[in-house]
Write a protein that holds these residues in place. Structure first.
Motif, PDB file in Angstrom:
ATOM      1  N   GLY A 101       0.837  -1.188   0.000  1.00 20.59           N
ATOM      2  CA  GLY A 101       0.000   0.000   0.000  1.00 20.59           C
ATOM      3  C   GLY A 101       0.873   1.239   0.000  1.00 20.59           C
ATOM      4  O   GLY A 101       1.919   1.280   0.661  1.00 20.59           O
ATOM      5  N   ASN A 102       0.458   2.263  -0.722  1.00 19.41           N
ATOM      6  CA  ASN A 102       1.284   3.459  -0.823  1.00 19.41           C
ATOM      7  C   ASN A 102       1.432   4.206   0.504  1.00 19.41           C
ATOM      8  O   ASN A 102       2.357   4.998   0.673  1.00 19.41           O
ATOM      9  CB  ASN A 102       0.733   4.394  -1.906  1.00 19.41           C
ATOM     10  N   ASN A 103       0.530   3.936   1.452  1.00 19.71           N
ATOM     11  CA  ASN A 103       0.700   4.552   2.780  1.00 19.71           C
ATOM     12  C   ASN A 103       1.914   3.995   3.516  1.00 19.71           C
ATOM     13  O   ASN A 103       2.384   4.594   4.490  1.00 19.71           O
ATOM     14  CB  ASN A 103      -0.560   4.382   3.629  1.00 19.71           C
ATOM     15  N   ARG A 104       2.432   2.893   3.031  1.00 18.79           N
ATOM     16  CA  ARG A 104       3.649   2.319   3.624  1.00 18.79           C
ATOM     17  C   ARG A 104       4.818   3.306   3.528  1.00 18.79           C
ATOM     18  O   ARG A 104       5.718   3.300   4.384  1.00 18.79           O
ATOM     19  CB  ARG A 104       4.000   1.020   2.893  1.00 18.79           C
ATOM     20  N   LEU A 105       4.781   4.170   2.521  1.00 16.18           N
ATOM     21  CA  LEU A 105       5.844   5.160   2.357  1.00 16.18           C
ATOM     22  C   LEU A 105       5.898   6.098   3.558  1.00 16.18           C
ATOM     23  O   LEU A 105       6.971   6.433   4.061  1.00 16.18           O
ATOM     24  CB  LEU A 105       5.625   5.947   1.063  1.00 16.18           C
ATOM     25  N   GLY A 106       4.725   6.519   4.041  1.00 14.05           N
ATOM     26  CA  GLY A 106       4.672   7.365   5.224  1.00 14.05           C
ATOM     27  C   GLY A 106       5.188   6.648   6.455  1.00 14.05           C
ATOM     28  O   GLY A 106       5.919   7.224   7.271  1.00 14.05           O
ATOM     29  N   LYS A 107       4.825   5.397   6.604  1.00 14.26           N
ATOM     30  CA  LYS A 107       5.267   4.618   7.768  1.00 14.26           C
ATOM     31  C   LYS A 107       6.787   4.450   7.764  1.00 14.26           C
ATOM     32  O   LYS A 107       7.438   4.543   8.812  1.00 14.26           O
ATOM     33  CB  LYS A 107       4.581   3.251   7.777  1.00 14.26           C
ATOM     34  N   LEU A 108       7.348   4.197   6.600  1.00 14.95           N
ATOM     35  CA  LEU A 108       8.798   4.026   6.498  1.00 14.95           C
ATOM     36  C   LEU A 108       9.525   5.341   6.788  1.00 14.95           C
ATOM     37  O   LEU A 108      10.547   5.363   7.474  1.00 14.95           O
ATOM     38  CB  LEU A 108       9.168   3.512   5.112  1.00 14.95           C
ATOM     39  N   LEU A 109       8.998   6.444   6.284  1.00 12.97           N
ATOM     40  CA  LEU A 109       9.611   7.752   6.535  1.00 12.97           C
ATOM     41  C   LEU A 109       9.556   8.133   8.009  1.00 12.97           C
ATOM     42  O   LEU A 109      10.434   8.837   8.517  1.00 12.97           O
ATOM     43  CB  LEU A 109       8.910   8.833   5.704  1.00 12.97           C
ATOM     44  N   ALA A 110       8.509   7.695   8.697  1.00 12.51           N
ATOM     45  CA  ALA A 110       8.311   8.083  10.095  1.00 12.51           C
ATOM     46  C   ALA A 110       9.167   7.280  11.077  1.00 12.51           C
ATOM     47  O   ALA A 110       9.250   7.651  12.260  1.00 12.51           O
ATOM     48  CB  ALA A 110       6.834   7.939  10.470  1.00 12.51           C
ATOM     49  N   GLU A 111       9.790   6.213  10.610  1.00 18.44           N
ATOM     50  CA  GLU A 111      10.598   5.392  11.523  1.00 18.44           C
ATOM     51  C   GLU A 111      11.706   6.229  12.151  1.00 18.44           C
ATOM     52  O   GLU A 111      12.466   6.906  11.465  1.00 18.44           O
ATOM     53  CB  GLU A 111      11.189   4.191  10.773  1.00 18.44           C
ATOM     54  N   GLY A 112      11.780   6.195  13.483  1.00 21.95           N
ATOM     55  CA  GLY A 112      12.803   6.942  14.206  1.00 21.95           C
ATOM     56  C   GLY A 112      12.439   8.377  14.524  1.00 21.95           C
ATOM     57  O   GLY A 112      13.202   9.087  15.193  1.00 21.95           O
ATOM     58  N   LEU A 113      11.277   8.840  14.054  1.00 23.06           N
ATOM     59  CA  LEU A 113      10.845  10.203  14.325  1.00 23.06           C
ATOM     60  C   LEU A 113       9.883  10.246  15.519  1.00 23.06           C
ATOM     61  O   LEU A 113       9.189   9.268  15.801  1.00 23.06           O
ATOM     62  CB  LEU A 113      10.133  10.798  13.111  1.00 23.06           C
ATOM     63  N   GLU A 114       9.828  11.397  16.177  1.00 18.08           N
ATOM     64  CA  GLU A 114       8.849  11.617  17.236  1.00 18.08           C
ATOM     65  C   GLU A 114       7.572  12.140  16.588  1.00 18.08           C
ATOM     66  O   GLU A 114       7.486  13.309  16.203  1.00 18.08           O
ATOM     67  CB  GLU A 114       9.375  12.618  18.259  1.00 18.08           C
ATOM     68  N   VAL A 115       6.593  11.244  16.430  1.00 13.74           N
ATOM     69  CA  VAL A 115       5.334  11.601  15.772  1.00 13.74           C
ATOM     70  C   VAL A 115       4.195  11.463  16.769  1.00 13.74           C
ATOM     71  O   VAL A 115       4.034  10.411  17.387  1.00 13.74           O
ATOM     72  CB  VAL A 115       5.053  10.694  14.549  1.00 13.74           C
ATOM     73  N   ARG A 116       3.432  12.524  16.932  1.00 11.38           N
ATOM     74  CA  ARG A 116       2.271  12.505  17.826  1.00 11.38           C
ATOM     75  C   ARG A 116       1.007  12.474  16.981  1.00 11.38           C
ATOM     76  O   ARG A 116       0.545  13.495  16.504  1.00 11.38           O
ATOM     77  CB  ARG A 116       2.285  13.716  18.747  1.00 11.38           C
ATOM     78  N   LYS A 117       0.477  11.274  16.826  1.00 15.63           N
ATOM     79  CA  LYS A 117      -0.730  11.102  16.035  1.00 15.63           C
ATOM     80  C   LYS A 117      -1.965  11.498  16.847  1.00 15.63           C
ATOM     81  O   LYS A 117      -1.929  11.575  18.064  1.00 15.63           O
ATOM     82  CB  LYS A 117      -0.838   9.653  15.548  1.00 15.63           C
ATOM     83  N   GLU A 118      -3.049  11.735  16.121  1.00 16.74           N
ATOM     84  CA  GLU A 118      -4.321  12.156  16.729  1.00 16.74           C
ATOM     85  C   GLU A 118      -4.139  13.378  17.627  1.00 16.74           C
ATOM     86  O   GLU A 118      -4.718  13.478  18.700  1.00 16.74           O
ATOM     87  CB  GLU A 118      -4.961  10.994  17.485  1.00 16.74           C
ATOM     88  N   THR A 119      -3.294  14.304  17.160  1.00 11.96           N
ATOM     89  CA  THR A 119      -3.038  15.553  17.878  1.00 11.96           C
ATOM     90  C   THR A 119      -3.323  16.709  16.931  1.00 11.96           C
ATOM     91  O   THR A 119      -2.561  16.958  15.997  1.00 11.96           O
ATOM     92  CB  THR A 119      -1.578  15.627  18.367  1.00 11.96           C
ATOM     93  N   GLU A 120      -4.421  17.392  17.156  1.00 11.34           N
ATOM     94  CA  GLU A 120      -4.792  18.505  16.285  1.00 11.34           C
ATOM     95  C   GLU A 120      -4.231  19.803  16.841  1.00 11.34           C
ATOM     96  O   GLU A 120      -4.432  20.130  18.014  1.00 11.34           O
ATOM     97  CB  GLU A 120      -6.307  18.604  16.136  1.00 11.34           C
ATOM     98  N   VAL A 121      -3.531  20.532  16.008  1.00 11.27           N
ATOM     99  CA  VAL A 121      -2.951  21.818  16.392  1.00 11.27           C
ATOM    100  C   VAL A 121      -3.968  22.913  16.093  1.00 11.27           C
ATOM    101  O   VAL A 121      -4.420  23.059  14.951  1.00 11.27           O
ATOM    102  CB  VAL A 121      -1.640  22.078  15.625  1.00 11.27           C
ATOM    103  N   GLY A 122      -4.324  23.680  17.112  1.00 14.91           N
ATOM    104  CA  GLY A 122      -5.338  24.715  16.935  1.00 14.91           C
ATOM    105  C   GLY A 122      -4.804  26.009  16.358  1.00 14.91           C
ATOM    106  O   GLY A 122      -5.543  26.791  15.760  1.00 14.91           O
ATOM    107  N   GLY A 123      -3.522  26.268  16.545  1.00 15.73           N
ATOM    108  CA  GLY A 123      -2.930  27.500  16.048  1.00 15.73           C
ATOM    109  C   GLY A 123      -1.457  27.559  16.402  1.00 15.73           C
ATOM    110  O   GLY A 123      -0.962  26.741  17.194  1.00 15.73           O
ATOM    111  N   VAL A 124      -0.769  28.521  15.829  1.00 18.07           N
ATOM    112  CA  VAL A 124       0.664  28.736  16.082  1.00 18.07           C
ATOM    113  C   VAL A 124       0.812  30.165  16.585  1.00 18.07           C
ATOM    114  O   VAL A 124       0.491  31.118  15.864  1.00 18.07           O
ATOM    115  CB  VAL A 124       1.485  28.511  14.799  1.00 18.07           C
ATOM    116  N   LEU A 125       1.267  30.323  17.815  1.00 17.24           N
ATOM    117  CA  LEU A 125       1.283  31.635  18.468  1.00 17.24           C
ATOM    118  C   LEU A 125       2.705  32.067  18.805  1.00 17.24           C
ATOM    119  O   LEU A 125       3.510  31.255  19.280  1.00 17.24           O
ATOM    120  CB  LEU A 125       0.447  31.594  19.748  1.00 17.24           C
ATOM    121  N   LEU A 126       3.007  33.325  18.571  1.00 20.01           N
ATOM    122  CA  LEU A 126       4.322  33.879  18.890  1.00 20.01           C
ATOM    123  C   LEU A 126       4.425  34.157  20.382  1.00 20.01           C
ATOM    124  O   LEU A 126       3.585  34.842  20.957  1.00 20.01           O
ATOM    125  CB  LEU A 126       4.542  35.170  18.097  1.00 20.01           C
TER     126      LEU A 126
END
Length: 311
Positions: A101-126
């Motif tokens: 499945g082509n989604n496997r590409l995302g899984k392979l790229l994410a290996e070793g990264l700190e990924v927080r799934k199911e986390t919605e960002v509401g905004g970016v504030l200075l």
């Protein structure tokens, strides 16, 4: 540096990998449970189907080398032709997919990264020359979300880059595949069946002597039916497929529909306004929507960040 990447699409994950390799701490925030963005695949009964990107090309030598290194023997090629208007479309073009499945590409790229799934960002504030994302402070922020979503996060106008929706239908038929072709394509925008691909052309994907087709409707059709009941447009697209490909409605099996509200960058998009210091964009907010283009944009943004204060 402490760097936030918003969105675990291909460009965001590529960018994050480059920054981590250079010694920085990177947190990837992803609002869904999946990785790879529109490189989406799903289980469909006993089958595996690509419900987003159908295949990808690798014309760029740098991107090709990286994808081959990461995907390894998962990389496969579709060899049967695509037809447009009765003629073979781009004869000889290499078209790649991943076996699982082509989604496997995302899984392979994410290996070793700190990924927080199911986390919605509401905004970016200075906050005192740093940027607050999901309650944490970062030196740099990269968004790979489609521009309307990135604009909302960055407090900017979302209509600078138009994105087109897409309705995707997955349809199973209880008959063997005839192995005559991979897909049909209509790039005029007039035909509701903009893309019809048979997943059987991808080795090992479809089980039990059945055939599975993926329809991606035209932009005009998708805009018309985007908010309609999926039952309505699934039935209509099924009938159009059966007429076009000579399939019997009596042999129709399971069906599934998916709405892509931001499927691809629109044509003739405007140039974006300048971003505040420390904010960046990658993906098809700044490139076309092809896999290799968004991959390259992830590399380029990482290089910009590193040139301004990395190693």
């Amino acid at each position: 540096m402490q760097i936030a990447v918003i969105g675990a699409g291909i460009s965001g994950l590529v960018c994050a990998r480059k920054l981590v390799e250079a010694g920085h701490r990177v947190v990837v925030f992803e609002k869904s449970r999946s990785l790879g963005g529109r490189c989406a695949s799903r289980k469909f009964g006993d089958h595996v189907v690509d419900s987003g990107v159908q295949y990808f090309t690798l014309r760029d030598p740098e991107v090709r080398k990286e994808v081959q290194s990461i995907a390894g023997d998962q990389m496969k090629t579709v060899t049967l032709p695509i037809y447009e208007g009765g003629k073979i479309y781009r004869d000889g073009e290499e078209r790649f997919y991943l076996a699982d499945g082509n989604n496997r590409l995302g899984k392979l790229l994410a290996e070793g990264l700190e990924v927080r799934k199911e986390t919605e960002v509401g905004g970016v504030l200075l906050r005192d020359r740093r940027w607050e994302v999901a309650g944490e402070l970062f030196d740099r922020v990269v968004s790979c979300a489609p521009w309307p979503q990135s604009a909302a996060l960055y407090g900017m106008t979302g209509n600078q880059v138009a994105f087109e929706p897409n309705l995707t239908a997955c349809l199973e038929y209880l008959i063997p595949w005839d192995e005559s072709k991979y897909a049909t394509l209509d790039s005029t925008g007039h035909e509701p069946l903009a893309w019809v691909g048979c997943e059987n052309a991808k080795e090992g994907r479809i089980q039990g002597g059945k055939s599975v087709y993926v329809i991606q409707a035209s932009t005009v059709y998708s805009q018309k039916y985007l908010e309609k009941d999926p039952v309505e447009w699934l039935s209509d697209l099924s009938e159009r497929l059966e007429k076009s490909w000579g399939l019997s409605p009596d042999k129709r099996g399971a069906t599934f529909g998916h709405r892509w509200r931001y499927a691809r960058r629109g044509r003739g998009a405007n140039h974006l306004s300048a971003l505040a210091e420390g904010l960046y964009l990658c993906g098809d907010s700044v490139s076309d929507s092809r896999v290799e283009s968004v991959w390259k944009s992830g590399i380029e943004v990482a290089e910009k960040i590193l040139a301004k204060g990395g190693h």
